[in-house]
Design a protein around this motif. Structure first.
Motif, PDB file in Angstrom:
ATOM      1  N   VAL A 186       0.934  -1.191   0.098  1.00  0.00           N
ATOM      2  CA  VAL A 186       0.014  -0.028  -0.056  1.00  0.00           C
ATOM      3  C   VAL A 186       0.915   1.404  -0.024  1.00  0.00           C
ATOM      4  CG1 VAL A 186      -1.633   1.502   1.442  1.00  0.00           C
ATOM      5  CG2 VAL A 186      -1.938  -0.915   0.992  1.00  0.00           C
ATOM      6  N   ALA A 187       2.060   1.161   0.576  1.00  0.00           N
ATOM      7  CA  ALA A 187       2.758   2.446   1.108  1.00  0.00           C
ATOM      8  C   ALA A 187       3.115   3.108  -0.219  1.00  0.00           C
ATOM      9  CB  ALA A 187       3.682   2.319   2.038  1.00  0.00           C
ATOM     10  N   PRO A 188       4.043   2.558  -1.406  1.00  0.00           N
ATOM     11  CA  PRO A 188       4.241   3.001  -2.452  1.00  0.00           C
ATOM     12  C   PRO A 188       3.121   3.499  -3.294  1.00  0.00           C
ATOM     13  CG  PRO A 188       5.670   0.970  -1.810  1.00  0.00           C
ATOM     14  CD  PRO A 188       4.566   1.072  -1.042  1.00  0.00           C
ATOM     15  N   ILE A 189       2.077   2.893  -3.403  1.00  0.00           N
ATOM     16  CA  ILE A 189       1.017   3.345  -4.231  1.00  0.00           C
ATOM     17  C   ILE A 189       0.365   4.657  -3.569  1.00  0.00           C
ATOM     18  CG2 ILE A 189      -1.483   2.730  -4.685  1.00  0.00           C
ATOM     19  CD1 ILE A 189      -0.815  -0.158  -4.680  1.00  0.00           C
ATOM     20  N   TYR A 190       0.263   4.548  -2.539  1.00  0.00           N
ATOM     21  CA  TYR A 190      -0.270   5.758  -1.659  1.00  0.00           C
ATOM     22  C   TYR A 190       0.762   7.116  -1.826  1.00  0.00           C
ATOM     23  CZ  TYR A 190      -1.436   9.381   1.908  1.00  0.00           C
ATOM     24  OH  TYR A 190      -1.717  10.444   2.544  1.00  0.00           O
ATOM     25  N   TYR A 191       1.980   6.873  -1.678  1.00  0.00           N
ATOM     26  CA  TYR A 191       3.235   7.680  -1.812  1.00  0.00           C
ATOM     27  C   TYR A 191       3.154   8.311  -3.181  1.00  0.00           C
ATOM     28  CZ  TYR A 191       7.537   9.700  -2.660  1.00  0.00           C
ATOM     29  OH  TYR A 191       8.663  10.606  -3.085  1.00  0.00           O
ATOM     30  N   VAL A 192       3.100   7.511  -4.333  1.00  0.00           N
ATOM     31  CA  VAL A 192       2.705   8.002  -5.818  1.00  0.00           C
ATOM     32  C   VAL A 192       1.409   8.918  -5.755  1.00  0.00           C
ATOM     33  CG1 VAL A 192       2.376   7.220  -8.020  1.00  0.00           C
ATOM     34  CG2 VAL A 192       4.353   6.085  -6.706  1.00  0.00           C
ATOM     35  N   PHE A 193       0.570   8.479  -5.312  1.00  0.00           N
ATOM     36  CA  PHE A 193      -1.011   9.182  -5.677  1.00  0.00           C
ATOM     37  C   PHE A 193      -0.856  10.444  -4.958  1.00  0.00           C
ATOM     38  CE2 PHE A 193      -3.399   5.089  -6.635  1.00  0.00           C
ATOM     39  CZ  PHE A 193      -2.926   4.868  -7.692  1.00  0.00           C
ATOM     40  N   PHE A 194      -0.173  10.578  -3.830  1.00  0.00           N
ATOM     41  CA  PHE A 194      -0.125  11.804  -2.973  1.00  0.00           C
ATOM     42  C   PHE A 194       1.079  12.746  -3.581  1.00  0.00           C
ATOM     43  CE2 PHE A 194       0.908  14.795   0.041  1.00  0.00           C
ATOM     44  CZ  PHE A 194      -0.351  15.131   1.135  1.00  0.00           C
ATOM     45  N   SER A 195       2.037  12.262  -3.999  1.00  0.00           N
ATOM     46  CA  SER A 195       3.083  13.245  -4.293  1.00  0.00           C
ATOM     47  C   SER A 195       3.182  13.391  -5.714  1.00  0.00           C
ATOM     48  CB  SER A 195       4.401  12.563  -3.613  1.00  0.00           C
ATOM     49  OG  SER A 195       4.913  11.399  -4.213  1.00  0.00           O
ATOM     50  N   ASP A 196       2.673  12.615  -6.614  1.00  0.00           N
ATOM     51  CA  ASP A 196       3.181  12.662  -8.050  1.00  0.00           C
ATOM     52  C   ASP A 196       1.540  13.136  -8.800  1.00  0.00           C
ATOM     53  OD1 ASP A 196       4.744  12.214 -10.349  1.00  0.00           O
ATOM     54  OD2 ASP A 196       3.422  10.525 -10.954  1.00  0.00           O
ATOM     55  N   ALA A 197       0.836  13.863  -8.090  1.00  0.00           N
ATOM     56  CA  ALA A 197      -0.283  14.023  -8.711  1.00  0.00           C
ATOM     57  C   ALA A 197      -0.628  15.659  -8.233  1.00  0.00           C
ATOM     58  CB  ALA A 197      -1.400  13.411  -7.916  1.00  0.00           C
ATOM     59  N   PRO A 198      -1.550  16.194  -9.335  1.00  0.00           N
ATOM     60  CA  PRO A 198      -1.867  17.757  -9.008  1.00  0.00           C
ATOM     61  C   PRO A 198      -2.847  17.653  -7.840  1.00  0.00           C
ATOM     62  CG  PRO A 198      -3.203  16.602 -10.853  1.00  0.00           C
ATOM     63  CD  PRO A 198      -2.190  15.751 -10.551  1.00  0.00           C
ATOM     64  N   ALA A 199      -3.057  18.947  -7.111  1.00  0.00           N
ATOM     65  CA  ALA A 199      -3.400  19.011  -5.859  1.00  0.00           C
ATOM     66  C   ALA A 199      -5.021  18.467  -5.780  1.00  0.00           C
ATOM     67  CB  ALA A 199      -3.544  20.418  -5.316  1.00  0.00           C
ATOM     68  N   ASP A 200      -5.766  18.651  -7.001  1.00  0.00           N
ATOM     69  CA  ASP A 200      -7.129  18.023  -6.836  1.00  0.00           C
ATOM     70  C   ASP A 200      -7.326  16.727  -6.776  1.00  0.00           C
ATOM     71  OD1 ASP A 200      -6.102  18.189  -9.232  1.00  0.00           O
ATOM     72  OD2 ASP A 200      -8.096  18.518 -10.325  1.00  0.00           O
ATOM     73  N   TRP A 201      -5.900  15.894  -7.188  1.00  0.00           N
ATOM     74  CA  TRP A 201      -6.221  14.466  -7.190  1.00  0.00           C
ATOM     75  C   TRP A 201      -5.395  14.243  -5.878  1.00  0.00           C
ATOM     76  CZ3 TRP A 201      -6.666  10.814 -11.493  1.00  0.00           C
ATOM     77  CH2 TRP A 201      -7.411  11.191 -12.531  1.00  0.00           C
ATOM     78  N   SER A 202      -4.234  14.681  -5.454  1.00  0.00           N
ATOM     79  CA  SER A 202      -3.486  14.337  -4.235  1.00  0.00           C
ATOM     80  C   SER A 202      -4.658  14.128  -3.031  1.00  0.00           C
ATOM     81  CB  SER A 202      -2.530  15.157  -4.218  1.00  0.00           C
ATOM     82  OG  SER A 202      -2.689  16.434  -3.698  1.00  0.00           O
ATOM     83  N   GLU A 203      -5.467  15.051  -2.952  1.00  0.00           N
ATOM     84  CA  GLU A 203      -6.370  15.128  -1.788  1.00  0.00           C
ATOM     85  C   GLU A 203      -7.039  13.958  -1.792  1.00  0.00           C
ATOM     86  OE1 GLU A 203      -9.952  17.943  -1.761  1.00  0.00           O
ATOM     87  OE2 GLU A 203      -9.042  18.427  -3.618  1.00  0.00           O
ATOM     88  N   HIS A 204      -7.310  12.896  -2.706  1.00  0.00           N
ATOM     89  CA  HIS A 204      -8.029  11.940  -2.687  1.00  0.00           C
ATOM     90  C   HIS A 204      -7.036  10.617  -2.930  1.00  0.00           C
ATOM     91  CE1 HIS A 204     -11.651  14.110  -3.222  1.00  0.00           C
ATOM     92  NE2 HIS A 204     -11.140  14.790  -4.107  1.00  0.00           N
ATOM     93  N   ALA A 205      -5.785  10.980  -2.469  1.00  0.00           N
ATOM     94  CA  ALA A 205      -4.640   9.625  -2.702  1.00  0.00           C
ATOM     95  C   ALA A 205      -5.193   8.592  -1.855  1.00  0.00           C
ATOM     96  CB  ALA A 205      -3.335  10.349  -2.162  1.00  0.00           C
ATOM     97  N   GLU A 206      -5.764   8.622  -0.562  1.00  0.00           N
ATOM     98  CA  GLU A 206      -6.239   7.539   0.131  1.00  0.00           C
ATOM     99  C   GLU A 206      -7.348   7.001  -0.046  1.00  0.00           C
ATOM    100  OE1 GLU A 206      -8.192   6.916   4.682  1.00  0.00           O
ATOM    101  OE2 GLU A 206      -6.980   8.621   4.375  1.00  0.00           O
ATOM    102  N   ALA A 207      -8.308   7.363  -0.908  1.00  0.00           N
ATOM    103  CA  ALA A 207      -9.514   6.585  -1.584  1.00  0.00           C
ATOM    104  C   ALA A 207      -8.890   5.889  -2.753  1.00  0.00           C
ATOM    105  CB  ALA A 207     -10.560   7.440  -1.786  1.00  0.00           C
ATOM    106  N   ASP A 208      -8.346   6.619  -3.537  1.00  0.00           N
ATOM    107  CA  ASP A 208      -7.513   6.048  -4.838  1.00  0.00           C
ATOM    108  C   ASP A 208      -6.829   4.815  -4.383  1.00  0.00           C
ATOM    109  OD1 ASP A 208      -9.203   7.992  -6.054  1.00  0.00           O
ATOM    110  OD2 ASP A 208      -7.531   9.355  -6.505  1.00  0.00           O
ATOM    111  N   ALA A 209      -5.948   5.169  -3.503  1.00  0.00           N
ATOM    112  CA  ALA A 209      -4.883   4.239  -3.092  1.00  0.00           C
ATOM    113  C   ALA A 209      -5.343   2.814  -2.592  1.00  0.00           C
ATOM    114  CB  ALA A 209      -3.955   4.568  -2.118  1.00  0.00           C
ATOM    115  N   PHE A 210      -6.702   3.066  -2.016  1.00  0.00           N
ATOM    116  CA  PHE A 210      -7.602   1.739  -1.412  1.00  0.00           C
ATOM    117  C   PHE A 210      -7.974   1.157  -2.534  1.00  0.00           C
ATOM    118  CE2 PHE A 210     -11.744   0.085  -0.565  1.00  0.00           C
ATOM    119  CZ  PHE A 210     -11.357  -0.506   0.262  1.00  0.00           C
ATOM    120  N   TRP A 211      -8.618   1.683  -3.521  1.00  0.00           N
ATOM    121  CA  TRP A 211      -9.312   0.992  -4.680  1.00  0.00           C
ATOM    122  C   TRP A 211      -8.134   0.187  -5.514  1.00  0.00           C
ATOM    123  CZ3 TRP A 211     -13.891  -0.495  -3.933  1.00  0.00           C
ATOM    124  CH2 TRP A 211     -14.537   0.214  -3.233  1.00  0.00           C
ATOM    125  N   CYS A 212      -6.996   1.056  -5.772  1.00  0.00           N
ATOM    126  CA  CYS A 212      -6.130   0.063  -6.860  1.00  0.00           C
ATOM    127  C   CYS A 212      -5.484  -0.956  -6.056  1.00  0.00           C
ATOM    128  CB  CYS A 212      -4.982   1.292  -7.050  1.00  0.00           C
ATOM    129  SG  CYS A 212      -5.595   2.621  -8.281  1.00  0.00           S
TER     130      CYS A 212
END
Length: 313
Positions: A186-212
């Motif tokens: 989970v950790a690398p997926i969440y890290y990428v979704f939070f740090s490698d995304a525009p702000a309007d996507w990174s704020e949903h990094a937790e939910a997106d990481a859960f589903w992926c």
């Protein structure tokens, strides 16, 4: 274009592919096998496509993302995990032998009436593993010094997100639940979704990481964590034998025979490689690069097994 590095050329090719209104997944997978550039803010989007979280048609993205993010939020509310705030060190009252006694709070969820004994045991196990996930990264340690987060220290924003993801996954996947090592996936997926995304996507990094993560665990990779499959074709022991007897023995018979003569079974070294997708064998940047290739493959586990064989050779 000819003067560009292979990585830059691949990055441009991927950029062109994901610019289409309907993304050609066959072309995207082919390009991603060679890895994605780190500086082009595309990995989080590409992984969501490769892990089948968002569809190939861009016109459907907003509806799908909105629905799935709301569903994850409802999961957090249903399991009560959203109510936990990191308050390490406080005290709480509980009844014992008909009397109220004051007990020091070890975990921030201790004494929370929303959780039964089994829930608390699950939370404790996940909490323990989250505290030692990527201990040298300030991203997960937050206000704590690099190293495993002490039990008495509150978890930071990102560590709390990991704990929620893993707890919700365990509660809604009774057949698999939580197994040690899932935190490393989970950790690398969440890290990428939070740090490698525009702000309007990174704020949903937790939910997106859960589903992926859920989609990844829903395939052959998830079967590796299921104890009931250990002796089946889908289980870890079958794949250990496959690496050893059917791949390594063919690709490098000399190495295979040497390992056999030394009674070095693949379970001694390959098991961690496979179940954690090499996340503890390489630094995070290299892990992300390897995962680009894994996620691009339709048969992800086959790629993992051949990668293991290459490491042995």
């Amino acid at each position: 274009m000819s003067s560009l590095s292979p990585e830059a050329k691949r990055g441009l090719a991927v950029s062109q592919i994901i610019s289409d209104q309907v993304i050609r997944m066959d072309k995207l997978s082919k390009e991603c096998r060679g890895g994605l550039p780190d500086r082009m803010l595309m990995r989080q989007l590409v992984w969501k496509l490769l892990l089948e979280y968002i569809p190939s048609a861009k016109s459907d993205w907003q509806e799908v993302l909105s629905r799935m993010r709301k569903e994850y939020s409802s999961f957090c509310e249903f399991t009560k995990v959203a109510e936990i705030t990191s308050e390490g060190g406080r005290e709480y009252e509980r009844e014992e032998d008909g009397k109220k006694i004051t007990v020091k709070r070890i975990h921030d969820f201790d004494g929370n009436p929303a959780f039964n004994a089994d829930d608390l045991l699950l939370l404790e196990q996940i909490d323990k593993d989250v505290r030692r996930t990527y201990p040298d990264m300030h991203f997960f340690a937050t206000d704590n010094e690099p190293g495993c987060i002490p039990l008495e220290a509150p978890l930071g924003q990102h560590a709390l997100a990991l704990r929620r993801i893993l707890y919700v996954f365990a509660k809604f996947n009774k057949g698999l639940q939580y197994v040690q090592g899932m935190n490393e996936i989970v950790a690398p997926i969440y890290y990428v979704f939070f740090s490698d995304a525009p702000a309007d996507w990174s704020e949903h990094a937790e939910a997106d990481a859960f589903w992926c993560f859920s989609n990844l665990m829903g395939g052959d990779i998830g079967n590796l964590y299921c104890k009931s499959f250990d002796r089946e074709r889908a289980g870890i022991n079958f794949h250990m034998d496959d690496i050893f007897k059917n791949i390594l023995a063919v690709k490098d018979k000399q190495v295979y025979e040497h390992l056999v003569s030394q009674e070095l079974l693949p379970q001694f070294f390959c098991l961690r490689w496979v179940t954690l997708l090499f996340s503890q064998e390489f630094a995070l940047p290299e892990v992300l690069r390897i995962w680009d290739s894994i996620f691009a493959e339709k048969d992800k586990l086959k790629f993992v097994k051949y990668f293991c064989t290459a490491m042995i050779m």
